[in-house]
Design a protein around this motif. Sequence first.
Motif, mmCIF file in Angstrom:
data_model
loop_
_atom_site.group_PDB
_atom_site.id
_atom_site.type_symbol
_atom_site.label_atom_id
_atom_site.label_comp_id
_atom_site.label_asym_id
_atom_site.label_seq_id
_atom_site.Cartn_x
_atom_site.Cartn_y
_atom_site.Cartn_z
ATOM 1 N N CYS A 1 -5.850 6.920 69.952
ATOM 2 C CA CYS A 1 -5.950 7.232 68.531
ATOM 3 C C CYS A 1 -7.416 7.385 68.115
ATOM 4 C CB CYS A 1 -5.288 6.138 67.706
ATOM 5 S SG CYS A 1 -3.509 6.074 67.905
ATOM 6 N N GLU A 2 -8.240 6.540 68.672
ATOM 7 C CA GLU A 2 -9.659 6.646 68.343
ATOM 8 C C GLU A 2 -10.241 7.976 68.783
ATOM 9 O OE1 GLU A 2 -12.257 3.408 69.643
ATOM 10 O OE2 GLU A 2 -12.726 3.478 67.494
ATOM 11 N N ALA A 3 -9.896 8.372 69.999
ATOM 12 C CA ALA A 3 -10.432 9.625 70.517
ATOM 13 C C ALA A 3 -10.014 10.787 69.621
ATOM 14 C CB ALA A 3 -9.955 9.856 71.945
ATOM 15 N N VAL A 4 -8.753 10.781 69.270
ATOM 16 C CA VAL A 4 -8.271 11.847 68.397
ATOM 17 C C VAL A 4 -8.930 11.727 67.028
ATOM 18 C CG1 VAL A 4 -6.251 12.757 67.218
ATOM 19 C CG2 VAL A 4 -6.110 12.148 69.625
ATOM 20 N N GLY A 5 -9.065 10.490 66.568
ATOM 21 C CA GLY A 5 -9.740 10.276 65.296
ATOM 22 C C GLY A 5 -11.148 10.855 65.303
ATOM 23 N N ASP A 6 -11.847 10.639 66.400
ATOM 24 C CA ASP A 6 -13.207 11.165 66.480
ATOM 25 C C ASP A 6 -13.213 12.684 66.421
ATOM 26 O OD1 ASP A 6 -14.448 8.726 66.584
ATOM 27 O OD2 ASP A 6 -14.399 8.608 68.766
ATOM 28 N N LEU A 7 -12.285 13.273 67.144
ATOM 29 C CA LEU A 7 -12.212 14.726 67.151
ATOM 30 C C LEU A 7 -11.925 15.245 65.746
ATOM 31 C CD1 LEU A 7 -12.183 17.317 68.865
ATOM 32 C CD2 LEU A 7 -9.720 17.045 69.050
ATOM 33 N N ARG B 1 -14.953 15.726 75.577
ATOM 34 C CA ARG B 1 -14.968 14.270 75.451
ATOM 35 C C ARG B 1 -13.569 13.762 75.093
ATOM 36 N NH1 ARG B 1 -19.821 14.442 73.355
ATOM 37 N NH2 ARG B 1 -19.089 14.789 71.233
ATOM 38 N N THR B 2 -12.987 14.399 74.139
ATOM 39 C CA THR B 2 -11.652 13.975 73.729
ATOM 40 C C THR B 2 -10.665 14.162 74.868
ATOM 41 O OG1 THR B 2 -12.197 14.757 71.512
ATOM 42 C CG2 THR B 2 -9.896 14.247 71.960
ATOM 43 N N LEU B 3 -10.757 15.297 75.527
ATOM 44 C CA LEU B 3 -9.822 15.562 76.620
ATOM 45 C C LEU B 3 -9.931 14.496 77.703
ATOM 46 C CD1 LEU B 3 -9.862 19.441 76.997
ATOM 47 C CD2 LEU B 3 -7.934 17.967 76.419
ATOM 48 N N ASP B 4 -11.135 14.090 77.986
ATOM 49 C CA ASP B 4 -11.304 13.042 78.987
ATOM 50 C C ASP B 4 -10.498 11.810 78.633
ATOM 51 O OD1 ASP B 4 -12.827 14.327 80.775
ATOM 52 O OD2 ASP B 4 -14.745 13.429 80.167
ATOM 53 N N THR B 5 -10.684 11.375 77.406
ATOM 54 C CA THR B 5 -9.954 10.180 76.987
ATOM 55 C C THR B 5 -8.445 10.399 77.068
ATOM 56 O OG1 THR B 5 -11.739 9.694 75.460
ATOM 57 C CG2 THR B 5 -9.693 8.482 75.167
ATOM 58 N N ARG C 1 -6.803 12.392 78.966
ATOM 59 C CA ARG C 1 -6.341 12.389 80.361
ATOM 60 C C ARG C 1 -6.291 10.975 80.907
ATOM 61 N NH1 ARG C 1 -10.164 16.623 81.090
ATOM 62 N NH2 ARG C 1 -9.200 18.653 80.685
ATOM 63 N N ASN C 2 -7.296 10.217 80.586
ATOM 64 C CA ASN C 2 -7.280 8.818 81.027
ATOM 65 C C ASN C 2 -6.078 8.071 80.475
ATOM 66 O OD1 ASN C 2 -9.580 9.073 82.495
ATOM 67 N ND2 ASN C 2 -10.933 8.303 80.894
ATOM 68 N N SER C 3 -5.833 8.291 79.213
ATOM 69 C CA SER C 3 -4.707 7.595 78.601
ATOM 70 C C SER C 3 -3.413 7.948 79.321
ATOM 71 C CB SER C 3 -4.580 7.969 77.137
ATOM 72 O OG SER C 3 -5.745 7.612 76.443
ATOM 73 N N ARG C 4 -3.261 9.210 79.568
ATOM 74 C CA ARG C 4 -2.030 9.615 80.223
ATOM 75 C C ARG C 4 -1.919 8.973 81.589
ATOM 76 N NH1 ARG C 4 -0.909 15.811 81.280
ATOM 77 N NH2 ARG C 4 -2.861 15.450 82.381
ATOM 78 N N GLU C 5 -3.047 8.928 82.264
ATOM 79 C CA GLU C 5 -3.062 8.325 83.589
ATOM 80 C C GLU C 5 -2.694 6.841 83.494
ATOM 81 O OE1 GLU C 5 -3.028 8.391 87.508
ATOM 82 O OE2 GLU C 5 -3.124 10.072 86.109
ATOM 83 N N ALA C 6 -3.274 6.172 82.501
ATOM 84 C CA ALA C 6 -2.991 4.742 82.336
ATOM 85 C C ALA C 6 -1.516 4.511 82.057
ATOM 86 C CB ALA C 6 -3.830 4.188 81.196
ATOM 87 N N LEU C 7 -0.970 5.421 81.290
ATOM 88 C CA LEU C 7 0.429 5.276 80.900
ATOM 89 C C LEU C 7 1.364 5.636 82.040
ATOM 90 C CD1 LEU C 7 0.526 4.450 78.076
ATOM 91 C CD2 LEU C 7 1.261 6.726 77.407
ATOM 92 N N GLN D 1 -2.879 20.053 76.808
ATOM 93 C CA GLN D 1 -2.741 21.492 77.018
ATOM 94 C C GLN D 1 -3.370 22.282 75.882
ATOM 95 O OE1 GLN D 1 1.506 21.720 77.645
ATOM 96 N NE2 GLN D 1 1.199 22.166 79.831
ATOM 97 N N ALA D 2 -3.141 21.804 74.680
ATOM 98 C CA ALA D 2 -3.745 22.493 73.548
ATOM 99 C C ALA D 2 -5.269 22.463 73.665
ATOM 100 C CB ALA D 2 -3.306 21.830 72.244
ATOM 101 N N GLY D 3 -5.776 21.298 74.017
ATOM 102 C CA GLY D 3 -7.230 21.167 74.175
ATOM 103 C C GLY D 3 -7.750 22.087 75.257
ATOM 104 N N ASN D 4 -7.021 22.142 76.350
ATOM 105 C CA ASN D 4 -7.441 23.030 77.433
ATOM 106 C C ASN D 4 -7.473 24.476 76.976
ATOM 107 O OD1 ASN D 4 -7.819 21.111 79.401
ATOM 108 N ND2 ASN D 4 -5.713 21.204 80.120
ATOM 109 N N LEU D 5 -6.498 24.829 76.205
ATOM 110 C CA LEU D 5 -6.446 26.204 75.728
ATOM 111 C C LEU D 5 -7.668 26.521 74.869
ATOM 112 C CD1 LEU D 5 -4.880 28.858 75.389
ATOM 113 C CD2 LEU D 5 -3.937 27.884 73.291
ATOM 114 N N VAL D 6 -7.912 25.656 73.923
ATOM 115 C CA VAL D 6 -9.042 25.885 73.033
ATOM 116 C C VAL D 6 -10.348 25.903 73.822
ATOM 117 C CG1 VAL D 6 -10.395 24.908 71.171
ATOM 118 C CG2 VAL D 6 -7.908 24.889 71.033
ATOM 119 N N SER D 7 -10.485 24.904 74.650
ATOM 120 C CA SER D 7 -11.694 24.819 75.441
ATOM 121 C C SER D 7 -11.878 26.062 76.308
ATOM 122 C CB SER D 7 -11.619 23.548 76.287
ATOM 123 O OG SER D 7 -12.392 23.659 77.426
ATOM 124 N N GLY D 8 -10.788 26.523 76.875
ATOM 125 C CA GLY D 8 -10.865 27.713 77.709
ATOM 126 C C GLY D 8 -11.260 28.947 76.915
#
Lengths: 211, 211
Positions: A31-37, B127-131, B133-139, B163-170
């Motif tokens: 949530c924080e990460a998204v919040g920052d974005l 930066r957001t995408l990193d977090t 991805r990590n979250s998903r991995e943790a989950l 995926q949305a982030g990847n699209l925008v970033s791309g």
Amino acid sequence: MKTSQTIPEKKLAKNSTSLAPSCDETLYATCEAVGDLIQFWGFKKLTGMVWCYLYLSPEPCSALEIREGLGISAGSVSMTLKELLHWGVVSRSTPHGERTQQFTAEGDLWKMVSKVLRERDLEQIERTLDTLRNSREALFPADRSKKESLEKFRAARLTEMIQAGNLVSGLLSKLLKTGRINVRPFWPFHLGSLVGSGARKKQSQKKGTRS
Amino acid sequence: MKTSQTIPEKKLAKNSTSLAPSCDETLYATCEAVGDLIQFWGFKKLTGMVWCYLYLSPEPCSALEIREGLGISAGSVSMTLKELLHWGVVSRSTPHGERTQQFTAEGDLWKMVSKVLRERDLEQIERTLDTLRNSREALFPADRSKKESLEKFRAARLTEMIQAGNLVSGLLSKLLKTGRINVRPFWPFHLGSLVGSGARKKQSQKKGTRS
DNA sequence: CAAGTATTTCAAAAATTGTTGAAACATCAA
DNA sequence: TTGATGTTTCAACAATTTTTGAAATACTTG
């Protein structure tokens, strides 16, 4: 433009024994990460966090749950939800005759983004363009004949800005209308750094593009 | 997110007799409009105003001139210019053996925009995408087999966001690289509101797009 | 209606961000 | 080196934004 605040210790470590981040920590971090974005995009951080909290919840949430889940005040929850409702990215429901209302995040990310792009960003651009056009007009009214060179210069630069704005605004509208970007036009000024890959060279002056 | 401040009365009405706005007023209003837009984009208003002031000036300006032209303090001018120099959208020059440095705005709007898009916006997204991805991995680590449905749900939603982030970033990267947007892919989720005009329906899963 | 709970509002507190102005610093000419 | 001028830094101040918490309001049930 700003980032993390001190992380409220809250009820985070509810079930903290494992090495892996507990679910709540992960949730909060997300949530924080998204919040920052979202903050980066001009909203309040909380707005993004609450939205994300809901988005990651399979069931609708009560205000109280959000309150506790994110460790914020009742007032904040209420106002943030109001904002999210206004933007149409969260919906409210009151199951049967329950007294507690429930909130659900809009599941369609595109709806969310497009709404904001349209109602906020596009409008800001238009607002700016209006002023720029007025300025140019003030500087360079009817007859664009003999004029001080200072004014000529400024009018020219204003024109550049206006054209750029028109381009962006046009792209945005098109994207919002069709959900698809498939435009040939490119930044039409100072082509300098732009040596784009293969495509025709047409400068693209679409009819609708006033400038 | 915020707008106008009280307009400093300054030296505005220097030559105010005509009905049409004096040049200085127009200039100031223009700078303000651009300042607002730039502020909307996450910078300080002054940053946009100073840039605009320079952009509308045919000759390089000294710090003093900006100071007086916009009615701000020496400190502000200095710091704002520093920032603009950092972003590479203004350049400094010291003519011959003069002691006063002069400043010029980059004339290429695209250079300016692209620099910020690349170094700021793109990075924030990453930066957001990193977090995420990590979250998903943790989950949802290695085995994505049996798992609580809550976690499953969350992982799925995280995937949507990623995926949305990847699209925008791309898209952004491509735009920055080629100076041109010419992509077929569209928002690949919840097609809901997207009934784009004529174009093939291919869902577009380009190789490079990790998700 | 009264009691109990949920929700909103909003003034005040807290946090953050932006600006100033004066001191420190730099540069150059004499 | 000194004096004159231009520039930067930064602590204090100012302005703005965000959050809180408690009072006011709404809503439901008994």
